[in-house]
Design a protein around this motif. Structure first.
Motif, PDB file in Angstrom:
ATOM      1  N   GLU A 136     113.689 147.691   1.705  1.00 33.58           N
ATOM      2  CA  GLU A 136     113.592 146.435   2.459  1.00 33.58           C
ATOM      3  C   GLU A 136     112.589 146.598   3.593  1.00 33.58           C
ATOM      4  O   GLU A 136     112.653 147.562   4.342  1.00 33.58           O
ATOM      5  CB  GLU A 136     114.940 146.071   3.112  1.00 33.58           C
ATOM      6  CG  GLU A 136     116.109 145.899   2.176  1.00 33.58           C
ATOM      7  CD  GLU A 136     116.128 144.555   1.465  1.00 33.58           C
ATOM      8  OE1 GLU A 136     115.311 143.674   1.813  1.00 33.58           O
ATOM      9  OE2 GLU A 136     116.951 144.395   0.542  1.00 33.58           O
ATOM     10  N   ILE A 137     111.696 145.646   3.699  1.00 36.10           N
ATOM     11  CA  ILE A 137     110.759 145.686   4.836  1.00 36.10           C
ATOM     12  C   ILE A 137     111.517 145.414   6.126  1.00 36.10           C
ATOM     13  O   ILE A 137     111.286 146.034   7.151  1.00 36.10           O
ATOM     14  CB  ILE A 137     109.673 144.594   4.679  1.00 36.10           C
ATOM     15  CG1 ILE A 137     108.786 144.906   3.494  1.00 36.10           C
ATOM     16  CG2 ILE A 137     108.838 144.479   5.948  1.00 36.10           C
ATOM     17  CD1 ILE A 137     107.790 143.806   3.196  1.00 36.10           C
ATOM     18  N   ASP A 138     112.424 144.482   6.033  1.00 31.60           N
ATOM     19  CA  ASP A 138     113.152 144.050   7.214  1.00 31.60           C
ATOM     20  C   ASP A 138     114.298 145.011   7.520  1.00 31.60           C
ATOM     21  O   ASP A 138     115.463 144.664   7.467  1.00 31.60           O
ATOM     22  CB  ASP A 138     113.677 142.633   6.975  1.00 31.60           C
ATOM     23  CG  ASP A 138     114.477 142.126   8.153  1.00 31.60           C
ATOM     24  OD1 ASP A 138     114.332 142.688   9.249  1.00 31.60           O
ATOM     25  OD2 ASP A 138     115.266 141.186   7.945  1.00 31.60           O
ATOM     26  N   ASN A 139     113.925 146.213   7.789  1.00 28.45           N
ATOM     27  CA  ASN A 139     114.863 147.289   8.107  1.00 28.45           C
ATOM     28  C   ASN A 139     114.077 148.175   9.052  1.00 28.45           C
ATOM     29  O   ASN A 139     112.972 148.614   8.724  1.00 28.45           O
ATOM     30  CB  ASN A 139     115.216 148.024   6.803  1.00 28.45           C
ATOM     31  CG  ASN A 139     115.958 149.322   7.019  1.00 28.45           C
ATOM     32  OD1 ASN A 139     115.610 150.129   7.879  1.00 28.45           O
ATOM     33  ND2 ASN A 139     116.972 149.547   6.217  1.00 28.45           N
ATOM     34  N   HIS A 149     114.501 145.857  -2.798  1.00 31.29           N
ATOM     35  CA  HIS A 149     115.778 145.228  -2.437  1.00 31.29           C
ATOM     36  C   HIS A 149     116.968 146.035  -2.959  1.00 31.29           C
ATOM     37  O   HIS A 149     117.951 145.459  -3.422  1.00 31.29           O
ATOM     38  CB  HIS A 149     115.832 143.787  -2.944  1.00 31.29           C
ATOM     39  CG  HIS A 149     114.819 142.896  -2.299  1.00 31.29           C
ATOM     40  ND1 HIS A 149     114.896 142.501  -0.978  1.00 31.29           N
ATOM     41  CD2 HIS A 149     113.680 142.353  -2.780  1.00 31.29           C
ATOM     42  CE1 HIS A 149     113.849 141.736  -0.681  1.00 31.29           C
ATOM     43  NE2 HIS A 149     113.096 141.632  -1.744  1.00 31.29           N
ATOM     44  N   SER A 192     110.242 149.441   8.475  1.00 26.81           N
ATOM     45  CA  SER A 192     109.107 148.780   9.123  1.00 26.81           C
ATOM     46  C   SER A 192     108.392 149.758  10.048  1.00 26.81           C
ATOM     47  O   SER A 192     107.166 149.715  10.175  1.00 26.81           O
ATOM     48  CB  SER A 192     109.533 147.500   9.842  1.00 26.81           C
ATOM     49  OG  SER A 192     110.425 147.748  10.867  1.00 26.81           O
ATOM     50  N   PHE A 252     105.586 146.483  -1.421  1.00 28.23           N
ATOM     51  CA  PHE A 252     106.586 146.003  -2.377  1.00 28.23           C
ATOM     52  C   PHE A 252     107.985 146.307  -1.869  1.00 28.23           C
ATOM     53  O   PHE A 252     108.194 147.311  -1.212  1.00 28.23           O
ATOM     54  CB  PHE A 252     106.412 146.707  -3.731  1.00 28.23           C
ATOM     55  CG  PHE A 252     105.127 146.376  -4.412  1.00 28.23           C
ATOM     56  CD1 PHE A 252     105.084 145.436  -5.428  1.00 28.23           C
ATOM     57  CD2 PHE A 252     103.951 147.002  -4.035  1.00 28.23           C
ATOM     58  CE1 PHE A 252     103.895 145.134  -6.064  1.00 28.23           C
ATOM     59  CE2 PHE A 252     102.752 146.700  -4.658  1.00 28.23           C
ATOM     60  CZ  PHE A 252     102.734 145.759  -5.671  1.00 28.23           C
ATOM     61  N   GLN A 253     108.927 145.458  -2.215  1.00 27.65           N
ATOM     62  CA  GLN A 253     110.327 145.706  -1.848  1.00 27.65           C
ATOM     63  C   GLN A 253     111.183 145.815  -3.111  1.00 27.65           C
ATOM     64  O   GLN A 253     111.060 144.981  -4.000  1.00 27.65           O
ATOM     65  CB  GLN A 253     110.880 144.548  -1.021  1.00 27.65           C
ATOM     66  CG  GLN A 253     110.092 144.203   0.219  1.00 27.65           C
ATOM     67  CD  GLN A 253     110.806 143.196   1.097  1.00 27.65           C
ATOM     68  OE1 GLN A 253     111.856 143.471   1.653  1.00 27.65           O
ATOM     69  NE2 GLN A 253     110.247 142.011   1.209  1.00 27.65           N
TER      70      GLN A 253
END
Lengths: 340, 340
Positions: B70-73, B100, B77, B97-98
């Motif tokens: 996850e990017i939003d981690n 998930h 990040s 790429f993620q």
DNA sequence: TTGTATGCGTTATCAT
DNA sequence: ATGATAACGCATACAA
């Protein structure tokens, strides 16, 4: 990495490359058997078309560039998350750049993007950017650009912004309704669109409740913790210190929290605190901090959709000024703590 | 976006494309005046070589693919931040790429990367990934791959990991030294390398201080908050509940914090809490949470360096097995709160 | 229905 | 010192 090309398939099957190409592209004028043969062989060899060759031929890269101030910032990483999901669904790749809040680096980034032949640009301006001619020039040349969050009025294109005015209004109103009277606002760079919008929301709330504006309570804080210390010191060295602070971002909210703690200012007894922040856990972790949460994921998605529509000509080119208002959710918790 | 090519320059200056190419590349066999002429004209027209044409010719894309869960981690990040800085300094682009945390999506991502002809891959495995044959196959074909954080022993290439064993040991030791005896460990997916390493560190600390291992105190929690509730419920429904919890990640630490709060378990009175986390502000915001901080930025930088060295042949190809150990910093604050 | 030729932008090779 | 040509992988206009 040796890779299998259309030529390899043609040779192996005693066909011409055009026939193979047609078969693979599912083209019309093609013998069903030949097609089947080619498709099976391609599948067997795990053939993958070379997008670079395509790009060269079709003069597009099927990639978009994204310039953000910092990846390692919850708002932007959430936005990138949204951008990524849309872009990949539509067959585009996302190439990431960081301006690190520097105008010079932003200019260099833009230069890189152009060199890389991206099909379009998503950008949230750096805190130092006053002049956007580096972008305007490109946009005039026909490169699709969409702004999100930190936008410029000097370029006539799509913009995706949160309802900063409304968010700031509600935040301020919340503080007022919980009995606070001297509400400070710590704002980000004065160049940024979001800064102005938030200040306006703040001022409007004060006006609506007949609270006089004290210019000394509005502070800009663009840089690090050091500047925050100065700001806080100034605020609390006044005759009448603030009884509440409304901060304009994650970084400011956290910096403020730290600094207040170091200065032994009690929260929320001495001052109550509210901030624009995308640190989802902030208010969970700290009962002293209420937050106005921005829908970063959705903003990323929307801006990516708009950009791809522009790129693919599904949307009128540079004339559209479309401000997408996204719901700004006010996460006000432990309100009781805010009471005197 | 009309773009200026070498051909345009050649035509305008009545030269051949080869001469222009040589002039631009600063090649040897070239008349100084011609060279100057070309360079000036190119500068004037703001000529930029087309990297796509280069890529086609040289069969490389000057871009690297990064697959993260996850990017939003915050951990990832921060890592991407480090990767980006190194990559751009060395003239490479970063395509994100993620997965998930899904094995299927990871496989699709890998497929995309191959299609895109990236020059190398940086990957941190998804929580569902047991089998890495999708990567092994590529690596065997010569695609440089470097693992970071969540690695696999089944592929013989560079790996960049934090010292999870040591971090977990110190975290556990810290809890022991502050008087705790029944220390629970909430771990992430059992497939992950980091999970095993952290459990081993935890067990080693218990062993060193002669604290018996209670298997019921070790829980895996791969998914959402719901699973965390089950885990916490089980832990506290035992005859002897834990007096401390060591969680293996940001998400777990925060989920744990929330759940405990909902269940009215007091921290640190009832249990003290320590976690592996990259939420830099976590311990600042919450005096109840001590953290083991991972140097994500540095890990991103190191892994990017290693990958680019591999790509550019500066490092022996797939035979090198190099584990880079990075300092794991223990942020133990408000220790007094951990005391009984 | 299939094959041939051309071009996308660049550079390397081989003339001149 | 400079020019002509081929090649990278693919799609397409045109020829057969």
């Amino acid at each position: 990495m040796e890779t299998i090309t259309i030529k390899d398939i043609a040779k192996a099957l005693n066909l011409s490359t055009s026939t193979v190409s047609r078969a693979l592209r599912g083209s019309y004028e093609i013998n069903a058997e030949t097609k089947k043969l080619v498709l099976e062989y391609a599948e067997k060899l795990n053939y993958r078309p070379n997008p670079i060759a395509l790009s060269l031929k079709e003069n597009r890269s099927k990639s978009i560039g994204v310039i953000v101030p910092e990846i390692d910032n919850p708002f932007f990483s959430q936005a990138i998350n949204g951008i990524e999901s849309i872009a990949y669904n539509r067959g585009y790749h996302v190439v990431i750049f960081q301006s690190h809040e520097s105008y010079e680096r932003e200019v260099v980034n833009v230069e890189h993007l152009v060199s890389r032949r991206v099909d379009g640009v998503l950008i949230s301006l750096s805190g130092q950017t006053k002049d956007v001619s580096h972008l305007k020039e490109l946009n005039d040349k026909g490169l699709p650009i969409v702004f999100f969050d930190r936008v410029s009025d000097d370029i006539n294109t799509h913009k995706v912004i949160a309802d900063n005015y409304d968010g700031a209004f509600k935040a301020t109103e919340h503080l007022i309704l919980s009995g606070r009277k001297r509400i400070a606002h710590i704002a980000a760079s004065s160049y940024l669109s979001i800064t102005k919008e938030r200040i306006n929301g703040y001022l409007a709330a004060l006006a609506q409740y007949n609270i006089p504006v004290d210019e000394n309570l509005i502070k800009y804080c663009s840089y690090g913790l050091q500047e925050m210390e100065t700001v806080i010191s100034r605020l609390f060295s006044e005759n009448r210190p603030p009884d509440a602070i409304f901060t304009a971002s994650d970084r400011l909210a956290l910096g403020c929290l730290t600094t207040l703690k170091n200065k032994n200012v009690r929260i929320p007894e001495d001052v109550s605190l509210i901030g624009f922040t995308n640190l989802k856990v902030a208010s969970m972790l700290s009962p002293s901090l209420s937050t106005v949460f921005q829908p970063a994921l959705e903003m990323g998605q929307s801006s990516a959709e708009l950009l791809l529509d522009l790129i693919e000509g599904k949307s009128k080119m540079p004339v559209t000024y479309k401000t997408v208002k996204l719901q700004t959710e006010l996460m006000l918790r432990d309100s009781s703590l805010l009471q005197h």
